[in-house]
Design an enzyme around this catalytic site. Structure first.
Site: not given
Ligand SMILES: *Cc1c(COP(=O)(O)O)cnc(C)c1O
Length: 430
Positions: A146, A241, A269
């Site tokens: 994702y 990522d 995050k």
């Protein structure tokens, strides 16, 4: 003692009238596990206070950011102080340079970093930059990884997308989808084939260096090194990522722990300390292509805003000064892993536990979970029962089998022992 979440259900019913599906991000809605989501009133350290008056142990840490526990004092103070000085100016601040300098010093192989407002934005911008830099259109992504909800990535996108049965979202045009080439995680030969079949067309490979959006999946020996080699051989860029892994696995994220160099790295995050922040970073030569220096456009009204930067700076400063946090977290995660494993072995329940640093996931299946295909083979009914069994006992796991647990360093040995004991109680009747 079995906890009941009655007020949460009432709040959810009201929310559904005004918010699509009652939530502002789909995985929160519990579709993967059934039942109604739990409403949070406040949180401190490793615990969430629910609207029902229960204190529960948190294993998602806001899906990663709260690595030091909730309401971590230095972050809260930094945000409060920043708020009193104004929350956004649309003009540069010294604070932005300070956090950029620190981030660049913590992670290897990056010279410059650009702040955005989410991990989605970071990945979307990183791919645009890779395309602009190489003058090529196609990208390689892995099934089950994702990278946010931007169009190019919603092709077998793991977690939320899998849960909702729409691996290829309506609204993504065929034109966009055709430029995203899909590969299998841990399958180097497959990626090699894509390069051979699309000569000089692939701008980049984007990958979660340690996957966390199909449960936790660890790259096999040589896999990331192989991708690095293929990129070098074919003139493509390697994008890590690290929205999940950045500043979580180690100060330098997965680049540090795996020893593999990426060309562009995306963050999110942890870097925002719980505020909406994403970032992408690369060496100078690549970043020179970005506006206002170069032609690749990217911008943001609230990018680098002082509240978010203050939170992120306080978070990164603490991690930079206390790298022992990473050893503590890894140790706690190992304790949880071994404890749950013992219980499941004792009961003869088929399972695989994947773990890397402070990421972990329990899969109810026989075969090793190494890619998307093996991840979806798990027994979802058992996962649901396990999830709800723990929730009734005051323990909050990610509400989907396709999500990693994220441990936070406020968790105590006692919390973990309690979690293992709860596991024993839940599976006793299986
Ligand atoms: C969470 C996540 C994203 C998306 O970040 P958002 O801030 O939710 O947009 C991208 N990549 C990975 C690996 C993630 O875990």
């Amino acid at each position: 003692m079995s906890l009941i979440y009655k007020r949460s259900s009432a709040l959810f019913n009201e929310a559904k009238e005004y918010i699509p599906g009652g939530v502002n991000s789909p995985v929160r809605a519990f579709n993967a596990v059934g039942g109604d989501p739990v409403y949070v009133k406040s949180a401190k350290g490793a615990y969430l206070q629910t609207e029902d008056g229960h204190e529960i142990i948190d294993y998602i840490a806001s899906w990663g950011p709260m690595i030091l526990g909730h309401a971590f004092e230095p972050v809260v103070t930094a945000v409060q102080e920043a708020a009193s000085k104004g929350t956004s100016y649309g003009m540069p601040t010294a604070l932005e340079t300070e956090i950029a300098k620190l981030a660049v010093s913590m992670a290897p192989h990056i010279d410059q970093i650009r702040m955005v407002n989410s991990g989605t934005e970071a990945c979307m911008s990183a791919v645009r930059l890779a395309r602009g830099f190489t003058g090529r259109d196609k990208i390689v992504k892995f099934a089950g990884c994702y990278h946010g909800h931007s169009d190019s990535f919603l092709i077998q996108a793991g977690s939320g997308a899998v849960t909702f049965g729409s691996p290829n979202s309506p609204g993504v045009t065929a034109g966009t989808a055709k430029d995203t080439l899909l590969a299998s995680y841990n399958n180097l030969a497959h990626v090699e084939e894509l390069f051979v079949n699309n000569p000089e067309q692939i701008a980049c490979i984007i990958i979660e260096p340690i996957a966390g959006n199909m449960g936790c999946i660890v790259p096999q020996d040589g896999f990331l090194e192989g991708l690095r080699h293929l990129c070098d051989q074919h003139g493509a860029l390697l994008i890590f990522d690290e929205v999940m892994t950045g500043f979580r696995l180690a100060r330098g994220g997965a680049q540090e722990t795996t020893g593999v160099r990426a060309d562009i790295v995306t963050y999110g995050k942890v870097i925002g300390g719980g505020l909406p922040v994403g970032a992408f970073a690369a060496r100078q030569e690549i970043m020179n292509h970005l506006a206002p220096l170069g032609p690749v456009y990217q911008a943001g009204t609230l990018s680098g805003n002082p509240l978010a930067m203050s939170a992120g700076l306080a978070m990164l400063t603490h991690l930079n000064n206390h790298p022992e946090v990473y050893d503590d977290l890894a140790q706690k995660t190992e304790q949880l892993h071994l404890g749950i494993q013992d219980v499941l072995i004792e009961k003869g329940i088929a399972h695989q536990i994947n773990r890397y640093s402070s990421m972990m996931s329990v899969h109810f299946c026989d075969e090793p979970v190494i890619d998307f295909e093996t991840a979806v083979a798990g027994n979802n009914d058992w996962f649901k029962k396990y999830f709800h069994g723990l929730l009734e006992r005051g323990i909050y796991l990610p509400p989907s089998a396709f999500e990693s647990y994220f441990l936070n360093n406020a968790l105590s040995e006692k919390d973990i022992t309690r979690t293992i004991q709860a596991t024993r109680e839940v599976v006793a009747s299986w």
